[in-house]
Enzyme design. Structure first.
Site, PDB file in Angstrom:
ATOM      1  N   GLN A 103       0.820  -1.200   0.000  1.00 30.02           N
ATOM      2  CA  GLN A 103       0.000   0.000   0.000  1.00 30.02           C
ATOM      3  C   GLN A 103       0.863   1.263   0.000  1.00 30.02           C
ATOM      4  O   GLN A 103       0.537   2.256  -0.647  1.00 30.02           O
ATOM      5  CB  GLN A 103      -0.925   0.005   1.223  1.00 30.02           C
ATOM      6  N   GLU A 104       1.963   1.215   0.717  1.00 28.15           N
ATOM      7  CA  GLU A 104       2.806   2.405   0.871  1.00 28.15           C
ATOM      8  C   GLU A 104       3.546   2.772  -0.410  1.00 28.15           C
ATOM      9  O   GLU A 104       3.594   3.941  -0.782  1.00 28.15           O
ATOM     10  CB  GLU A 104       3.827   2.187   1.999  1.00 28.15           C
TER      11      GLU A 104
END
Length: 730
Positions: free
Chosen positions: A589-590
């Site tokens: 996600q990052e």
């Protein structure tokens, strides 16, 4: 590692083929007594020797390529490119078979262009143009074609060849100005040589009109001095156009552009800006830098332009309002729109402009608890029919545990189709014993995403993930061998940005089935960020294995086995340390698996750590950390990122919702949200009422990705939500 992988596979294939040959030889011995013997050891040794020679040649050519780049740079600086043509061509020839030989040729052509000037013989300039055009023709689909086409413009600009330049078709702002300048120079020269001045004047006027549009729509133009001077001398820079451009710049918050506009006349000796224009430009610049000053302007009586019959400064009042509101504290006493109603009337705002003002005002003070404001806000939200405000009001109702149905019904038909609001509509329907509620929940649970997963849990079902198979594309590696080899070598040179540009250029012109196959190939090569990028380009949302590659798996195993737990840690933390799938979901996600990712806030690397967080975590956990550059190293970043996750796990044991929220927005904000919820909210209510759009989506994605990774890693018992997450009140 990649070379070892391919070597092992190739040896295996060779062994298998040799074994098959020996078996066939034995089976047909009676028929063919003279069948050739295959010495497996000799064949393997021969193959290994060939591979070794290939690797040595590649290393040698890589060194030559880098030295060539350095020599070209030095030759351009000292204007010695043509003097060393034989050297450079020899080095380029020595790169035969090297993936970036084309890049080397382009670099040489580019160096030749850079050393051209007005004194360069015309035949040399034309010969260079021919070389470039022939190269483009031979490599018409190559990524560097655009750069070479641009170099033709640069060639004629450097050579000051206006005739050739005027015939080119521009492809960006810089070349537009260059071509217009060349055309104008030709017309200006013809004016002095022909009696057909009327025709030339018409041509020059058309050129300046084209330039005017560029001036009006761009804050700054490159190398436009001659065109600007001619346009200005012809009376092009009128007050009306100055204000038109000022409005454009103001709408884009372009303070620098306004400063350039205000100082333009400094280019003309003795010229002075109209005093009122100067005052007005200074006013617009001040409003961008000090938006609170809008109040003084807005409360004054507007003036009407006698020529246009328009209200002077109206655009500044209309466009500056939302910036002005941000200077007022959100928790002010009794926010009221009444004074702004008067502003709107005074400045004659139309219905659309007034609506935009109301939306901006409500958005600014949305959470203000003044009873009068709350009542007015809710009435206006229903009138405005703005989905963003209705959705925010829904989240407030969820947090306050008040009626949702009226707000859900107020959504547009499009917004009602979002998975989130379908979930809440179905939940309300189920509470009202609606017979169709279960059926709608089951339909939702068959989709992909956080709310379908939540719907399955509500039904008491296991969430089943349907993943389509990637269409088989035969010989995909061979079909795009040249492009893939270039990408691989750029990555080997640590030029990840250049590699990604070529990857995108390759994929964007292909059909989806080839995009999918190449994305799978990228993941197989450990080009994880390119595999993810390819899945996005292909819009392959259902191909979870492409979107979530098993990236840096070994590093996560090492990092998570390195956790230091003190004897005083609660047993819940010891038993429920951060899982590998959760840590990988955070990283995915990052950064989308880009090890060089860097945010505007300076968060870095795979797990997007701030240097300050990394430093503190390293000190707390006694981990190695030598500064910001460490965060671009995958293992270092994963060591620190997983250690930080376990620190948050100590604060919120086995609760990924709170851990992910804190990782994204900070633990202090999570504490405020928990205090606001006051132990009254169920899990779904707490997630839906997270105030930050980014954090809310972040938590939902991370929990979903965690489940997907469990599935992809063949975990025996798939977990959607832990007991600590699902059963507690927030």
């Amino acid at each position: 590692m990649r070379a070892l992988k391919h070597t092992t596979i190739s040896l295996f294939i060779l062994t298998a083929l040799s074994g098959s040959a020996l078996a066939n030889q034995h089976a047909h011995k009676s028929k063919t007594e003279t069948a050739p013997q295959i010495n497996l050891a000799e064949e393997q040794a021969k193959w290994a020797q060939q591979q070794h020679a290939h690797e040595l040649k590649l290393i040698e050519q890589r060194a030559t390529f880098l030295q060539l780049e350095s020599l070209l740079k030095s030759a351009v600086k000292n204007n010695h490119v043509s003097n060393n043509a034989k050297l450079f061509l020899g080095l380029i020839d020595s790169l035969k078979g090297y993936p970036l030989q084309t890049d080397a040729r382009v670099a040489y052509l580019d160096a030749r262009v850079k050393t051209v000037n007005r004194d360069t013989p015309r035949e040399e300039v034309n010969a260079l143009r021919t070389d470039i055009e022939q190269f483009i023709q031979q490599h018409s689909s190559h990524f560097l074609r655009g750069k070479l086409e641009q170099s033709i413009f640069t060639l004629f600009i450097n050579a000051e060849d206006t005739q050739a330049l005027a015939k080119l078709t521009p492809n960006n702002l810089e070349t537009q100005i260059a071509v217009l300048t060349a055309k104008y120079q030709i017309e200006a020269a013809n004016t002095n040589q022909t009696a057909e001045n009327q025709s030339n004047d018409k041509n020059k006027s058309a050129i300046l009109s084209e330039y005017e549009q560029l001036w009006l729509n761009n804050a700054e133009l490159p190398n436009d001095a001659q065109l600007w001077a001619a346009w200005y001398s012809q009376g092009g820079r009128t007050e009306e156009k100055i204000y038109q451009k000022a409005e454009m710049l103001f709408s884009k918050n372009d303070a620098k552009g306004l400063e350039i506009l205000a100082k333009e006349l400094e280019k003309v000796d003795g010229a002075k800006e109209n005093a009122q224009v100067n005052i007005d430009l200074a006013l617009y610049l001040d409003l961008l830098k000090n938006p609170a000053n809008l109040k003084t302007l807005a409360e004054s009586l507007p003036l009407i332009d006698g020529n246009t019959n328009k209200i002077i400064h109206k655009f500044a009042v209309v466009l500056g309002f939302s910036r002005y509101l941000r200077t007022i504290p959100e928790n002010m006493n009794e926010p009221t729109f009444t004074p702004y109603e008067q502003w709107a009337k005074t400045w004659q705002l139309n219905e659309t402009e007034l609506r935009d003002w109301k939306i901006a005002f409500i958005s600014r003070f949305f959470d203000n608890e003044s009873p009068n404001f709350v009542q007015w806000r809710d009435q206006e939200i229903l009138k405005l029919n703005a989905d963003n405000l209705i959705e925010r009001r829904l989240r407030t109702a969820i947090w306050q545990q008040t009626d949702l149905l009226a707000w859900l019904n107020a959504l547009s038909d499009e917004a009602k189709q979002k998975q989130e609001w379908r979930y809440w509509m179905t939940k309300i329907a189920a509470q009202a014993s609606d017979k169709d509620a279960k059926q709608r929940l089951e339909a939702l649970s068959r989709e992909r995403g956080f709310y379908p997963m939540l719907a399955a849990v509500k039904l008491g079902h296991s969430y089943k993930l349907e993943m389509p198979k990637i269409p088989q594309e035969s010989n995909i590696q061979e079909k795009y061998a040249t492009e893939l080899a270039e990408i691989a070598e750029l990555r080997q040179l640590d030029r990840l940005g250049a590699a990604k540009q070529r990857w995108r250029s390759l994929l964007e012109k292909l059909p989806q089935e080839k995009q999918l196959a190449l994305s799978q190939y990228a993941n197989e090569q450990n080009w994880f960020e390119l595999g993810v990028d390819g899945s996005i380009i292909a819009k392959a949302w259902d191909y979870i294995d492409l979107r979530l590659p098993n990236a840096y798996s070994q590093y996560f195993d090492i990092a998570l086995s390195n956790v230091n737990l003190s004897a005083t840690e609660p047993q819940a933390i010891v038993d429920n340390r951060v899982t590998k799938t959760f840590a990988m979901a955070i990283a995915r996600q990052e950064s989308a698996w880009n090890p060089m990712a860097q945010s505007s806030a300076n968060a870095r690397g795979l797990m997007q750590l701030l240097p300050s967080t990394a430093q503190k975590t390293a000190e707390n956990q006694q981990l190695p950390y030598n500064g910001e550059s460490d965060l671009f190293k995958p293992l270092n970043n994963i060591l620190l990122g997983t250690a930080h996750l376990n620190e948050l796990n100590a604060k919120y044991p086995n609760n990924r919702i709170l851990i992910a929220s804190a990782y994204n927005a900070g633990a202090s904000r999570v504490e405020k949200w928990l205090a606001r919820a006051n132990g009254k909210l169920a899990m779904d209510e707490f997630i839906a009422s997270i105030p930050f759009f980014e954090t809310r989506g972040y938590v939902q994605n991370v929990l979903t990705y965690d489940f997907y990774y469990q599935h992809l890693q063949d975990k025996e018992k798939l977990q959607t939500f832990s007991k600590e997450e699902y059963d507690r009140l927030y």
